[in-house]
Design an enzyme around this catalytic site. Sequence first.
Site, mmCIF file in Angstrom:
data_model
loop_
_atom_site.group_PDB
_atom_site.id
_atom_site.type_symbol
_atom_site.label_atom_id
_atom_site.label_comp_id
_atom_site.label_asym_id
_atom_site.label_seq_id
_atom_site.Cartn_x
_atom_site.Cartn_y
_atom_site.Cartn_z
ATOM 1 N NE ARG A 173 50.234 53.385 45.871
ATOM 2 C CZ ARG A 173 49.618 52.605 46.936
ATOM 3 N NH1 ARG A 173 48.924 51.295 46.876
ATOM 4 N NH2 ARG A 173 48.320 53.225 47.626
ATOM 5 C CB SER A 250 54.736 46.544 45.423
ATOM 6 O OG SER A 250 54.015 45.835 45.819
ATOM 7 C CD GLU A 352 54.483 50.545 45.107
ATOM 8 O OE1 GLU A 352 53.819 50.435 44.748
ATOM 9 O OE2 GLU A 352 55.330 50.602 46.127
HETATM 10 C C1 LIG Z 1 59.133 45.429 52.510
HETATM 11 C C2 LIG Z 1 58.219 46.509 52.081
HETATM 12 C C3 LIG Z 1 56.912 46.456 51.651
HETATM 13 C C4 LIG Z 1 56.624 48.024 51.629
HETATM 14 N N1 LIG Z 1 54.690 47.898 51.171
HETATM 15 C C5 LIG Z 1 54.235 48.402 50.798
HETATM 16 C C6 LIG Z 1 53.173 49.467 51.112
HETATM 17 O O1 LIG Z 1 52.311 48.204 52.146
HETATM 18 N N2 LIG Z 1 52.265 50.118 50.616
HETATM 19 C C7 LIG Z 1 53.311 51.726 50.219
HETATM 20 O O2 LIG Z 1 52.360 52.396 49.919
HETATM 21 N N3 LIG Z 1 54.778 51.189 49.728
HETATM 22 C C8 LIG Z 1 54.792 49.725 50.721
HETATM 23 N N4 LIG Z 1 56.549 50.666 50.971
HETATM 24 C C9 LIG Z 1 57.257 50.701 49.753
HETATM 25 C C10 LIG Z 1 57.560 52.306 50.448
HETATM 26 O O3 LIG Z 1 58.227 51.538 52.083
HETATM 27 C C11 LIG Z 1 56.586 53.082 51.646
HETATM 28 O O4 LIG Z 1 56.667 53.958 49.975
HETATM 29 C C12 LIG Z 1 57.552 54.258 52.212
HETATM 30 O O5 LIG Z 1 56.670 54.909 52.203
HETATM 31 C C13 LIG Z 1 58.886 54.401 51.879
HETATM 32 O O6 LIG Z 1 59.390 55.579 52.733
HETATM 33 P P1 LIG Z 1 60.757 56.009 52.640
HETATM 34 O O7 LIG Z 1 61.018 56.901 54.272
HETATM 35 O O8 LIG Z 1 62.332 54.504 53.295
HETATM 36 O O9 LIG Z 1 61.206 56.577 51.624
HETATM 37 P P2 LIG Z 1 62.312 56.859 51.089
HETATM 38 O O10 LIG Z 1 62.777 55.381 50.310
HETATM 39 O O11 LIG Z 1 63.729 57.305 51.980
HETATM 40 O O12 LIG Z 1 62.350 57.679 49.599
HETATM 41 C C14 LIG Z 1 61.242 57.546 48.960
HETATM 42 C C15 LIG Z 1 61.418 58.983 47.644
HETATM 43 O O13 LIG Z 1 60.659 59.549 48.866
HETATM 44 C C16 LIG Z 1 61.690 60.844 48.821
HETATM 45 N N5 LIG Z 1 61.362 61.394 50.243
HETATM 46 C C17 LIG Z 1 61.882 61.102 51.413
HETATM 47 N N6 LIG Z 1 61.445 61.582 51.811
HETATM 48 C C18 LIG Z 1 60.678 62.730 52.314
HETATM 49 C C19 LIG Z 1 60.860 63.732 52.884
HETATM 50 N N7 LIG Z 1 61.301 63.783 53.537
HETATM 51 N N8 LIG Z 1 60.797 64.970 52.092
HETATM 52 C C20 LIG Z 1 60.740 65.040 51.165
HETATM 53 N N9 LIG Z 1 60.858 63.386 49.979
HETATM 54 C C21 LIG Z 1 61.119 62.422 50.417
HETATM 55 C C22 LIG Z 1 62.698 59.991 48.823
HETATM 56 O O14 LIG Z 1 63.960 61.225 48.046
HETATM 57 C C23 LIG Z 1 62.176 59.151 47.244
HETATM 58 O O15 LIG Z 1 62.344 60.033 46.598
HETATM 59 C C24 LIG Z 1 56.910 49.038 50.956
HETATM 60 C C25 LIG Z 1 58.562 48.805 50.850
HETATM 61 C C26 LIG Z 1 59.141 47.514 51.346
HETATM 62 C C27 LIG Z 1 60.393 47.394 51.641
#
Ligand SMILES: Cc1cc2nc3c(=O)[nH]c(=O)nc-3n(C[C@H](O)[C@H](O)[C@H](O)COP(=O)(O)OP(=O)(O)OC[C@H]3O[C@@H](n4cnc5c(N)ncnc54)[C@H](O)[C@@H]3O)c2cc1C
Length: 360
Positions: A173, A250, A352
């Site tokens: 992570r 999580s 996380e």
């Molecule tokens: C229901 C649910 C289930 C999930 N299950 C998992 C799982 O099984 N495994 C897991 O690892 N995660 C899980 N997650 C967490 C999440 O989905 C992941 O971490 C996902 O990759 C986040 O993507 P996002 O585009 O929504 O990021 P955001 O929430 O928009 O951003 C997250 C972070 O990344 C940064 N960021 C985003 N895009 C960029 C970019 N292009 N360049 C630089 N920084 C950037 C943002 O600034 C922020 O700090 C889950 C979340 C939910 C709601």
Amino acid sequence: MSDAYAQPTTEADRAIPGPLASYTTLRMGGPAGRIVTAASADEIVRAVRAAEEPILVLAGGSNVVISDTGFAGTVVLVRSRGLRVVAEDATSVTVRVEAGEPWDDLVAATVANGWAGLECLSGVPGSTGATPIQNVGAYGQEVAETITGVEVYDRAEDTRYLIPATDCGFAYRGSIFKYRDRWVVLSVDFRLTKSPLSGPVRYAELARALGVEVGDRVALADARAAVLRLRAGKGMVLDAADPDTRSVGSFFTNPVLDPATYESLRERAADLGDPPNWPGADGMVKVSAAWLIDKAGFAKGHPGPDGVAISGKHTLALTNHSGTASTADLLTLAATIRDEVYARFGVTLHPEPVLINCTL
Ligand SMILES: Cc1cc2nc3c(=O)[nH]c(=O)nc-3n(C[C@H](O)[C@H](O)[C@H](O)COP(=O)(O)OP(=O)(O)OC[C@H]3O[C@@H](n4cnc5c(N)ncnc54)[C@H](O)[C@@H]3O)c2cc1C
């Protein structure tokens, strides 16, 4: 703007700069100073260059907890789309995927094309560009296994380049990108195996669901379907009709303990049997945060203050159950859980998601 991401649903929320709650899966977060949408890598670079500090790069909003006071600077919404094959041989294919491509669309496409390597990551919300940030993982797979490089815009040097996977500092992570805003991810390269079958199934629960042994391979589509079923049963696939999915997935990572701390945990938990654990390198032991939380007295569905609650389907997910709860209330519940787990077991839980303008 992609329908794949959380976005404003009411007229009031559509007012720019709308509350950031509209752009997060938690549906929490106060107003932004300014919101800019970037629909290509060039637009992302232009938007970040032109933006007034501070800058928040936001994509799917599924791994952020944004304070009730919001974010006073510029929010750059990543909405670039597309993927293309950049290398191919008899056994593998390398795809370059734009940062804003919805992650599960990519996984579905790779499964349909007979490209193995991402199938167990089906159903994870959010964007492709965010997957390197915390080395997204689930059901025995993580993106570090298939990423070969990450194209970034380096804000410190005002330049674009490809960071090879070996320099990304991928860990459980984590990566060099998490908690640092120097690099903006523009695209990600994945090397996938041409195969109708998944990699060896590593996760016991998934093997059981598929009716196979750990180590067996199954059809890619079967792996994807089983993962989606398991995830849905835990509220880990976004579903607007299910308040248990109004979360960041999580909330806490699984603690990784040194041997002495693990022994002390075993002693303190002697009456409960051995804590579920996964031995790692150098004697380190990863333990289940969900187990610690449950055994510290927080059951599924446990209510927190004013509309927040532990998911009724998974102890690790903290939810905006009412839909109108505040970030402050969510963090109060999270702090209560963290403190109780520490008092009972001497183990510190760490969040996380990335906390924006707030702390735990
Ligand atoms: C229901 C649910 C289930 C999930 N299950 C998992 C799982 O099984 N495994 C897991 O690892 N995660 C899980 N997650 C967490 C999440 O989905 C992941 O971490 C996902 O990759 C986040 O993507 P996002 O585009 O929504 O990021 P955001 O929430 O928009 O951003 C997250 C972070 O990344 C940064 N960021 C985003 N895009 C960029 C970019 N292009 N360049 C630089 N920084 C950037 C943002 O600034 C922020 O700090 C889950 C979340 C939910 C709601």
